[in-house]
Design a protein around this motif. Structure first.
Motif, PDB file in Angstrom:
ATOM      1  N   LEU A 156       0.822  -1.216   0.000  1.00  0.00           N
ATOM      2  CA  LEU A 156       0.000   0.000   0.000  1.00  0.00           C
ATOM      3  C   LEU A 156       0.854   1.263   0.000  1.00  0.00           C
ATOM      4  CD1 LEU A 156      -2.818  -1.029   2.528  1.00  0.00           C
ATOM      5  CD2 LEU A 156      -2.953  -0.884   0.037  1.00  0.00           C
ATOM      6  N   PHE A 157       2.056   1.185   0.587  1.00  0.00           N
ATOM      7  CA  PHE A 157       2.971   2.330   0.516  1.00  0.00           C
ATOM      8  C   PHE A 157       3.323   2.671  -0.944  1.00  0.00           C
ATOM      9  CE2 PHE A 157       4.684   1.436   5.002  1.00  0.00           C
ATOM     10  CZ  PHE A 157       3.793   2.347   5.531  1.00  0.00           C
ATOM     11  N   ILE A 158       3.623   1.638  -1.717  1.00  0.00           N
ATOM     12  CA  ILE A 158       3.955   1.861  -3.131  1.00  0.00           C
ATOM     13  C   ILE A 158       2.758   2.442  -3.880  1.00  0.00           C
ATOM     14  CG2 ILE A 158       4.705   0.728  -5.246  1.00  0.00           C
ATOM     15  CD1 ILE A 158       6.146  -1.325  -3.535  1.00  0.00           C
ATOM     16  N   SER A 159       1.544   1.923  -3.547  1.00  0.00           N
ATOM     17  CA  SER A 159       0.331   2.429  -4.199  1.00  0.00           C
ATOM     18  C   SER A 159       0.120   3.913  -3.889  1.00  0.00           C
ATOM     19  CB  SER A 159      -0.872   1.611  -3.739  1.00  0.00           C
ATOM     20  OG  SER A 159      -2.063   2.134  -4.279  1.00  0.00           O
ATOM     21  N   PHE A 162       2.779   6.117  -5.901  1.00  0.00           N
ATOM     22  CA  PHE A 162       2.510   6.296  -7.329  1.00  0.00           C
ATOM     23  C   PHE A 162       1.225   7.101  -7.572  1.00  0.00           C
ATOM     24  CE2 PHE A 162       5.682   2.987  -7.924  1.00  0.00           C
ATOM     25  CZ  PHE A 162       6.309   3.429  -9.087  1.00  0.00           C
ATOM     26  N   LYS A 163       0.218   6.902  -6.754  1.00  0.00           N
ATOM     27  CA  LYS A 163      -1.020   7.669  -6.928  1.00  0.00           C
ATOM     28  C   LYS A 163      -0.803   9.150  -6.646  1.00  0.00           C
ATOM     29  CE  LYS A 163      -4.290   3.927  -6.028  1.00  0.00           C
ATOM     30  NZ  LYS A 163      -5.324   3.382  -5.119  1.00  0.00           N
ATOM     31  N   LEU A 164       0.017   9.437  -5.640  1.00  0.00           N
ATOM     32  CA  LEU A 164       0.318  10.843  -5.371  1.00  0.00           C
ATOM     33  C   LEU A 164       1.123  11.468  -6.513  1.00  0.00           C
ATOM     34  CD1 LEU A 164       1.191  10.923  -1.551  1.00  0.00           C
ATOM     35  CD2 LEU A 164      -0.801  11.900  -2.693  1.00  0.00           C
ATOM     36  N   ILE A 223      -4.672   2.272   9.089  1.00  0.00           N
ATOM     37  CA  ILE A 223      -4.354   3.698   8.877  1.00  0.00           C
ATOM     38  C   ILE A 223      -3.852   3.922   7.462  1.00  0.00           C
ATOM     39  CG2 ILE A 223      -2.875   5.580   9.641  1.00  0.00           C
ATOM     40  CD1 ILE A 223      -2.908   4.350  12.438  1.00  0.00           C
ATOM     41  N   VAL A 224      -3.020   3.008   6.975  1.00  0.00           N
ATOM     42  CA  VAL A 224      -2.506   3.134   5.610  1.00  0.00           C
ATOM     43  C   VAL A 224      -3.636   3.014   4.590  1.00  0.00           C
ATOM     44  CG1 VAL A 224      -0.937   2.148   3.899  1.00  0.00           C
ATOM     45  CG2 VAL A 224      -0.225   2.314   6.283  1.00  0.00           C
ATOM     46  N   GLN A 225      -4.551   2.099   4.812  1.00  0.00           N
ATOM     47  CA  GLN A 225      -5.699   1.975   3.909  1.00  0.00           C
ATOM     48  C   GLN A 225      -6.569   3.234   3.941  1.00  0.00           C
ATOM     49  OE1 GLN A 225      -7.658  -1.630   5.144  1.00  0.00           O
ATOM     50  NE2 GLN A 225      -6.226  -2.963   4.016  1.00  0.00           N
ATOM     51  N   TYR A 226      -6.671   3.841   5.115  1.00  0.00           N
ATOM     52  CA  TYR A 226      -7.424   5.098   5.222  1.00  0.00           C
ATOM     53  C   TYR A 226      -6.774   6.185   4.363  1.00  0.00           C
ATOM     54  CZ  TYR A 226      -9.782   9.063   7.458  1.00  0.00           C
ATOM     55  OH  TYR A 226     -10.514  10.206   7.704  1.00  0.00           O
ATOM     56  N   ALA A 227      -5.432   6.277   4.384  1.00  0.00           N
ATOM     57  CA  ALA A 227      -4.726   7.252   3.549  1.00  0.00           C
ATOM     58  C   ALA A 227      -4.900   6.929   2.065  1.00  0.00           C
ATOM     59  CB  ALA A 227      -3.240   7.279   3.918  1.00  0.00           C
ATOM     60  N   VAL A 228      -4.900   5.627   1.715  1.00  0.00           N
ATOM     61  CA  VAL A 228      -5.102   5.236   0.320  1.00  0.00           C
ATOM     62  C   VAL A 228      -6.491   5.642  -0.155  1.00  0.00           C
ATOM     63  CG1 VAL A 228      -5.290   3.257  -1.232  1.00  0.00           C
ATOM     64  CG2 VAL A 228      -3.412   3.371   0.400  1.00  0.00           C
ATOM     65  N   SER A 229      -7.498   5.485   0.703  1.00  0.00           N
ATOM     66  CA  SER A 229      -8.852   5.886   0.318  1.00  0.00           C
ATOM     67  C   SER A 229      -8.943   7.393   0.070  1.00  0.00           C
ATOM     68  CB  SER A 229      -9.839   5.475   1.409  1.00  0.00           C
ATOM     69  OG  SER A 229      -9.597   6.209   2.607  1.00  0.00           O
TER      70      SER A 229
END
Length: 538
Positions: A156-159, A162-164, A223-229
Motif C-alpha cells: 500500500l505504501f507503493i500504491s 505512485f497515486k500521489l 491507517i494506511v488503507q485510510y490514507a489510500v482511500s
C-alpha cells in the motif's frame, strides 16, 4: 508787488515757450509730411507684392477626415514640413488621469491574480501533505503501540506513492497552466471544486482525529488503507474537474455572431456550454487570429464625403433681420427652418451623389491597381538582383559573404518608393514601419521565399496578430452584459466587448435540435431494361 513780479515772470516764460512751440510745430509738420510720404510709398509697394486674404471660419488644422479624401501628391511625405506646437512627450491632465487609472487597474488585477495563485498553492500543499501526515503521525506520537506492517501494508505504501505522483502531474497539467486572461468574476466551477476539495480534506481530518488520533489506534495497516482511500477520492475529484472544466464545453451548443462596430466585419463561432465571461475570452482569442487588423483610416471616407456635401450648402435669410415684434417672436424657429432647408437640399443632392461615389471608387481602384503593378515589378526586380548577388557570393571567399540582413538593406531602397506609395494609397502606412518591412524582407531572403510570398503581407490585410503589438494590443477589454457574466449562454443573449477604438457586438443563437429520419430505397427500383428494336440501323 510780489504777485505782479510773479505774473510778469510767468508771462516771460510763456512767451519763450510760445516761440519754441511755433518752431516745434513747424518741425513736426515737416516730419509728418515726410512720414506721410514714406507711408504712401510703402503702401504702394505693399499693394503690389502682398495680398492678405481673410481665412475661412474653420479650425486651425482643418478637418483631417476631409483632407484625407483629397487627392494628394505622391511626394507629399518628402516635401511637407509639419510644425507642431507641443512636444511629442507632453502630457495633458486627461492623459495623467488615464495613466493613473490604468496603473491602479493593473495593480488590482495583479494582486488578485497572485492572491488566487497563492490560495491554489496553499490548497494543493494541504491536499498532498495530508496523506503523508496520516502515515507519519502515528510513528511520531505512539510508535510503541503500533502493530507491525506486513507485506500487504508495504504494498500500500507503493500504491500511495505512485497515486500521489500521478495526482501531482494531473493537477499541474490542469490547474497550473499559464493564465490566458484576467476575468472580471470568479470561475464558478473551479471555485466549487476548490470548496469541495477543502471540505473533503477537512472531513477526513476530523474523522482521523476522532477515530485514530484520540484513541491512538494500533492497527497501522488500517491507517494506511485510510490514507489510500483519501488519495483515491482525490483522483476521482480530479476526474470530475476534467469533466466540468474541459469535456463539458467540447460539444457545440451555441452559434455566436461577432460583429465589429466600426466596419461591420463579421465572424461566426460555435461554442459549447460556457459562461458569458469565458465565451467572451474565447471570442477575443479568436478575434486576434481571424479578424483583419482594424484600420481607422478606411472609416473616414463616408464622413468626409458627407462633410463635403454639406459644405456646399448655404442658407440665406431673404427678408433680413426685422425690427418688429413678429420678427423677434420668429427668431426661435429660424434655426429649425435652416436645418430643414439644409436637409431638403441634401436630399435633392442625394439623387446625384451616387455618381460621385461611383467615380471616386473607380478612380481609387485605378490608382490601387497602378500602384500595385509598380510594386510587383519593383519587388521582382529586387529579388532578381538578390539572385545575382547570391551567384556572385558563391565565387567569393567566405569572409566576404553578406548575411540576409545586409542583403535586405541593400535591395530595400529599390522597392521602398513603390511600396511607400502603395501603402499610402491603401492607407496601410501606419501598420508597417521601415524596420518591420526590412525584417520581413530578411526573413524571406533567409528562407528562400518568392516575391509573391513577400508581397502577400502588404497586398491583402492579414489577421491582427500579423502586425506589431503596438498597433493592435489592447491593454484592457470591457465586458458589457445585462445578464450576470457568470451565467451560462442562452438563446438570444447579447453582450459587448469594448476596447479603446471599437467594440465587438456578440449575438447568441442556440443550435437547433436536429431530427433525422431514415428512408429505405429498394435496390431493385434502380434497375431498368433496355429494349432494342431490330429495325434500328446500326
Amino acid at each position: 508787488m510780489d504777485t505782479e513780479s510773479t505774473y510778469s515772470g510767468y508771462s516771460y516764460y510763456s512767451g519763450r515757450s510760445r516761440g519754441s512751440h511755433r518752431h516745434s510745430e513747424r518741425n513736426r509738420d515737416r516730419d509728418r509730411d515726410r512720414d506721410r510720404h514714406k507711408s504712401r510709398s510703402k503702401d504702394s509697394r505693399s499693394e503690389k507684392s502682398v495680398t492678405i486674404n481673410t481665412p475661412p471660419a474653420e479650425p486651425l488644422l482643418g478637418d483631417s477626415s476631409v483632407r484625407g479624401e483629397q487627392v494628394q501628391d505622391d511626394n507629399w511625405g518628402e516635401t511637407t514640413t509639419a510644425v507642431t506646437g507641443t512636444s511629442e512627450h507632453s502630457l495633458s491632465q486627461e492623459d495623467i488621469v488615464r495613466i493613473t487609472k490604468d496603473l491602479e487597474d493593473s495593480v488590482g488585477l495583479d494582486c488578485r491574480r497572485y492572491l488566487a495563485r497563492a490560495l491554489a498553492v496553499i490548497l494543493g500543499l494541504l491536499v498532498f501533505l495530508t496523506p503523508l501526515a496520516f502515515l507519519v503521525l502515528p510513528h511520531l506520537l505512539w510508535p510503541q503501540k503500533l502493530q507491525r506492517c506486513g507485506t500487504a501494508c508495504e504494498g500500500l505504501f507503493i500504491s500511495v506513492a505512485f497515486k500521489l505522483l500521478i495526482l501531482l502531474l494531473a493537477v499541474w497539467a490542469l490547474f497550473f497552466r499559464p493564465a490566458r486572461a484576467g476575468l472580471p468574476r470568479v470561475f464558478v466551477f473551479r471555485a466549487l471544486l476548490a470548496v469541495l476539495v477543502l471540505l473533503f480534506v477537512i472531513s477526513y481530518w476530523l474523522f482521523y482525529g476522532v477515530r485514530i488520533l484520540d484513541p491512538q489506534d494500533e492497527n497501522y495497516q488500517g491507517i494506511v488503507q485510510y490514507a489510500v482511500s483519501l488519495v483515491d477520492a482525490l483522483l476521482f475529484i480530479h476526474y470530475l474537474a476534467i469533466v466540468l472544466l474541459e469535456l463539458r464545453q467540447l460539444q457545440p451548443s451555441f452559434s455566436l455572431c461577432v460583429t465589429r462596430s466600426t466596419d461591420g466585419e463579421t465572424r461566426h463561432y460555435n461554442l459549447g456550454q460556457l459562461s458569458i465571461q469565458r465565451a467572451a475570452l474565447a471570442i477575443i482569442e479568436h478575434y486576434y487570429c481571424d479578424f483583419p487588423v482594424h484600420n481607422p483610416a478606411l472609416l473616414s471616407a463616408s464622413k468626409s464625403r458627407a462633410a463635403k456635401h454639406l459644405a456646399g450648402l448655404k442658407v440665406y435669410n431673404v427678408d433680413g433681420p426685422g425690427n418688429n415684434a413678429a420678427a423677434t417672436a420668429g427668431a426661435a424657429g429660424l434655426a429649425h427652418s435652416q436645418s430643414r432647408a439644409m436637409i431638403a437640399a441634401a436630399a435633392r443632392r442625394r439623387d446625384t451623389s451616387h455618381n460621385e461615389l461611383y467615380y471616386e471608387e473607380a478612380e481609387h481602384e485605378r490608382r490601387v491597381r497602378k500602384r500595385r503593378a509598380r510594386l510587383v515589378v519593383a519587388v521582382e526586380e529586387a529579388f532578381t538582383h538578390i539572385k545575382r548577388l547570391q551567384d556572385e557570393e558563391q565565387k567569393k571567399s567566405p569572409g566576404d559573404v553578406m548575411d540576409s540582413r545586409e542583403a535586405a538593406q541593400a535591395i530595400f531602397p529599390s522597392m521602398a518608393r513603390a511600396l511607400q506609395k502603395y501603402l499610402r494609397t491603401t492607407k496601410q502606412q501606419h501598420c508597417h514601419s521601415m524596420e518591420s518591412i526590412q525584417q520581413h524582407l530578411a526573413f524571406c531572403i533567409t528562407n528562400n521565399m518568392t516575391p509573391k510570398a513577400f508581397l502577400e503581407s502588404y497586398l491583402s490585410p492579414g489577421p491582427t496578430l500579423q502586425y506589431g503589438r503596438d498597433h493592435w494590443l489592447s491593454r484592457q477589454w470591457t465586458l458589457v452584459s445585462e445578464a450576470a457574466v457568470t451565467s451560462g449562454l442562452k438563446d438570444g443573449a447579447v453582450f459587448l466587448l469594448k476596447c479603446a477604438d471599437f467594440s465587438l457586438v456578440v449575438t447568441t443563437k442556440k443550435i437547433p435540435y436536429i431530427q433525422m429520419s431514415e428512408e429505405y430505397i429498394d435496390p431493385k427500383s434502380h434497375k431498368f431494361v433496355l429494349r432494342l428494336q431490330s429495325e434500328t440501323s446500326v
